[in-house]
Write a protein that holds these residues in place. Structure first.
Motif, short mmCIF file in Angstrom:
data_model
loop_
_atom_site.label_atom_id
_atom_site.label_comp_id
_atom_site.label_asym_id
_atom_site.label_seq_id
_atom_site.Cartn_x
_atom_site.Cartn_y
_atom_site.Cartn_z
N ILE A 196 0.84 -1.21 0.00
CA ILE A 196 0.00 0.00 0.00
C ILE A 196 0.87 1.25 0.00
CG2 ILE A 196 -1.71 1.31 1.31
CD1 ILE A 196 -2.83 -1.36 2.32
N ALA A 197 1.96 1.24 0.78
CA ALA A 197 2.85 2.39 0.85
C ALA A 197 3.51 2.67 -0.49
CB ALA A 197 3.91 2.17 1.92
N GLN A 198 3.85 1.61 -1.23
CA GLN A 198 4.44 1.81 -2.55
C GLN A 198 3.46 2.47 -3.51
OE1 GLN A 198 5.73 -2.15 -3.59
NE2 GLN A 198 7.73 -1.93 -2.60
N VAL A 199 2.19 2.09 -3.41
CA VAL A 199 1.17 2.73 -4.25
C VAL A 199 1.07 4.21 -3.92
CG1 VAL A 199 -1.30 2.82 -4.76
CG2 VAL A 199 -0.16 0.61 -4.56
N LEU A 200 1.07 4.55 -2.64
CA LEU A 200 0.96 5.95 -2.23
C LEU A 200 2.19 6.74 -2.67
CD1 LEU A 200 -0.54 5.58 1.37
CD2 LEU A 200 -1.75 5.95 -0.78
N ASP A 201 3.35 6.13 -2.56
CA ASP A 201 4.59 6.83 -2.95
C ASP A 201 4.61 7.16 -4.44
OD1 ASP A 201 5.65 6.85 -0.38
OD2 ASP A 201 6.63 4.89 -0.64
N ASN A 202 4.00 6.32 -5.24
CA ASN A 202 4.06 6.51 -6.69
C ASN A 202 2.83 7.22 -7.27
OD1 ASN A 202 6.55 5.12 -6.83
ND2 ASN A 202 5.49 3.13 -6.89
N ASN A 203 1.86 7.54 -6.43
CA ASN A 203 0.65 8.17 -6.95
C ASN A 203 0.89 9.65 -7.23
OD1 ASN A 203 -2.16 9.68 -6.33
ND2 ASN A 203 -2.55 7.65 -7.17
N GLN A 204 0.33 10.13 -8.32
CA GLN A 204 0.55 11.51 -8.76
C GLN A 204 -0.13 12.55 -7.87
OE1 GLN A 204 -1.44 12.50 -12.47
NE2 GLN A 204 -2.94 10.85 -12.18
N TYR A 205 -1.15 12.14 -7.14
CA TYR A 205 -1.91 13.11 -6.35
C TYR A 205 -1.47 13.20 -4.89
CZ TYR A 205 -5.18 12.90 -10.29
OH TYR A 205 -5.74 12.94 -11.54
N VAL A 206 -0.87 12.16 -4.36
CA VAL A 206 -0.55 12.11 -2.93
C VAL A 206 0.59 13.07 -2.61
CG1 VAL A 206 0.28 10.64 -1.05
CG2 VAL A 206 -1.35 9.74 -2.73
N LEU A 207 0.39 13.88 -1.57
CA LEU A 207 1.39 14.86 -1.15
C LEU A 207 2.43 14.22 -0.24
CD1 LEU A 207 -1.00 17.86 -0.31
CD2 LEU A 207 0.26 17.45 -2.44
N LYS A 208 3.65 14.71 -0.31
CA LYS A 208 4.70 14.24 0.58
C LYS A 208 4.57 14.84 1.99
CE LYS A 208 6.42 12.05 -2.90
NZ LYS A 208 6.22 10.57 -3.01
N ASP A 209 4.02 16.06 2.03
CA ASP A 209 3.83 16.75 3.31
C ASP A 209 2.45 17.40 3.31
OD1 ASP A 209 4.35 17.85 5.80
OD2 ASP A 209 5.30 19.64 4.97
N PRO A 210 1.59 17.01 4.23
CA PRO A 210 1.75 16.09 5.36
C PRO A 210 1.93 14.64 4.90
CG PRO A 210 -0.19 17.51 5.64
CD PRO A 210 0.25 17.65 4.23
N ALA A 211 2.57 13.87 5.76
CA ALA A 211 2.84 12.48 5.43
C ALA A 211 1.56 11.65 5.54
CB ALA A 211 3.91 11.92 6.37
N TYR A 212 1.50 10.61 4.72
CA TYR A 212 0.35 9.73 4.77
C TYR A 212 0.45 8.75 5.94
CZ TYR A 212 3.54 6.49 2.36
OH TYR A 212 4.62 5.71 2.02
N THR A 213 -0.67 8.07 6.21
CA THR A 213 -0.74 7.07 7.28
C THR A 213 -1.23 5.75 6.71
OG1 THR A 213 -1.20 8.72 8.99
CG2 THR A 213 -1.80 6.46 9.49
N VAL A 214 -0.52 4.67 7.01
CA VAL A 214 -0.98 3.31 6.70
C VAL A 214 -0.83 2.50 7.98
CG1 VAL A 214 -0.67 1.24 5.30
CG2 VAL A 214 -0.24 3.49 4.29
N ALA A 215 -1.94 2.07 8.57
CA ALA A 215 -1.88 1.40 9.87
C ALA A 215 -2.99 0.37 9.97
CB ALA A 215 -2.00 2.42 11.00
N LEU A 216 -2.77 -0.62 10.80
CA LEU A 216 -3.79 -1.64 11.07
C LEU A 216 -4.87 -1.00 11.94
CD1 LEU A 216 -4.77 -4.56 10.87
CD2 LEU A 216 -3.37 -5.09 12.87
N GLY A 217 -6.08 -0.96 11.41
CA GLY A 217 -7.15 -0.26 12.12
C GLY A 217 -8.14 -1.13 12.81
N GLU A 218 -8.37 -2.37 12.32
CA GLU A 218 -9.43 -3.18 12.91
C GLU A 218 -9.25 -4.65 12.55
OE1 GLU A 218 -14.36 -3.35 12.88
OE2 GLU A 218 -13.25 -2.35 11.27
N LEU A 219 -9.54 -5.51 13.50
CA LEU A 219 -9.62 -6.95 13.25
C LEU A 219 -11.11 -7.27 13.12
CD1 LEU A 219 -6.99 -8.25 15.85
CD2 LEU A 219 -6.67 -7.79 13.41
#
Length: 274
Positions: A196-219
């Motif tokens: 998921i992080a690789q997709v965000l890093d390579n996406n044309q719209y995602v900003l570098k600042d503020p940084a994105y969040t990828v985290a385990l949210g729910e089981l």
């Protein structure tokens, strides 16, 4: 003859008393009329400098001029001895009657003035207010015209707009895209986050600042849910939302990471023969 002589004798005192009152009344009228013009120009200048709509500026400045002028006329009449208490009462009663008759329109007008002055939303903003959502096309002194995503026009009264909560989605330069991505329980958590992080890093719209969040949210019941929260320019919110969902799905498929669908396992037990 005696009465005539008496009137002649009283004439100087009469002219002195009422002549001075007449002069004072004329001076009050001239000064009041001058200040009514000053008040109108000052109101016009202040509202124009704040970017208020010209229709509202004209209406409010003329209203201020009228109020000051009416006060001047009342003060002038009072100076020459006219009883103004009844006149004020008549004007007040007429104003109350007009106000009650136009209560809804005046409420919308007042709300329109506040919207133009304080700018909770501007033309071109996407807002949610008065139970509707859309792009602001026009703000008038009585209503606000919105255009929905499917190109319908909504005309909302300004009082309804200002009496409730206005959510302005366009007010800030950046917005956060909130996604929830679910994968199977057999999936590797670290590997999933990396994909998921690789997709965000390579996406044309995602900003570098503020940084994105990828985290385990729910089981969850059928999946492990990850919260994915990248920041994008407000104008790119929906293109980024749709593109990220597609790219994440393709990337997870290429990494053989399962995206489960709701399912239920049934265990059938054989009952003993009676």
């Amino acid at each position: 003859m005696e009465n005539l002589e008496g009137l002649i004798e009283q004439a100087p005192a009469f002219l002195m008393t009422y002549g001075l009152k007449a002069v004072a009344a004329i001076v009050i009228f001239i000064i009041g009329k001058y200040f009514s013009g000053v008040a109108k120009r000052l109101t016009d200048k202040v509202l124009t400098s704040r970017g208020v709509d010209q229709t509202v500026v004209s209406f409010v400045s003329n209203l201020v001029w009228g109020l000051v002028f009416v006060f001047t006329v009342i003060a002038t009449l009072g100076q020459i001895g006219v009883q103004t208490a009844s006149l004020v009462a008549v004007i007040g009663a007429a104003g109350l009657a007009v106000g009650l008759a136009l209560q809804g329109s005046l409420s919308n007008f007042a709300a329109g003035v506040l919207m133009v002055i304080f700018r909770p939303c501007r033309v071109g903003d996407f807002v949610e207010a008065a139970g509707v959502a859309g792009v602001v096309d026009e703000i008038t002194i009585f209503s606000t015209k919105l255009r929905t995503g499917d190109n319908k026009t909504i005309i909302a009264p300004n009082s309804a707009m200002m009496d409730g909560t206005i959510i302005n989605y366009s007010a800030q330069e950046n917005r956060r895209v909130d996604l929830v991505i679910g994968v199977g329980y057999t999936s590797d958590i670290a590997a999933t986050k990396k994909v998921i992080a690789q997709v965000l890093d390579n996406n044309q719209y995602v900003l570098k600042d503020p940084a994105y969040t990828v985290a385990l949210g729910e089981l969850a019941d059928c999946s492990i849910n990850f919260v994915v929260r990248p920041w994008v320019k407000t104008a790119n919110y929906w293109p980024a939302h749709f593109e990220l969902l597609e790219q994440i799905k393709i990337a997870l498929d290429e990494a053989n990471i399962e995206i489960p669908f709701p399912q239920m396992d049934l265990n059938v037990k054989e009952l003993p023969a009676s």
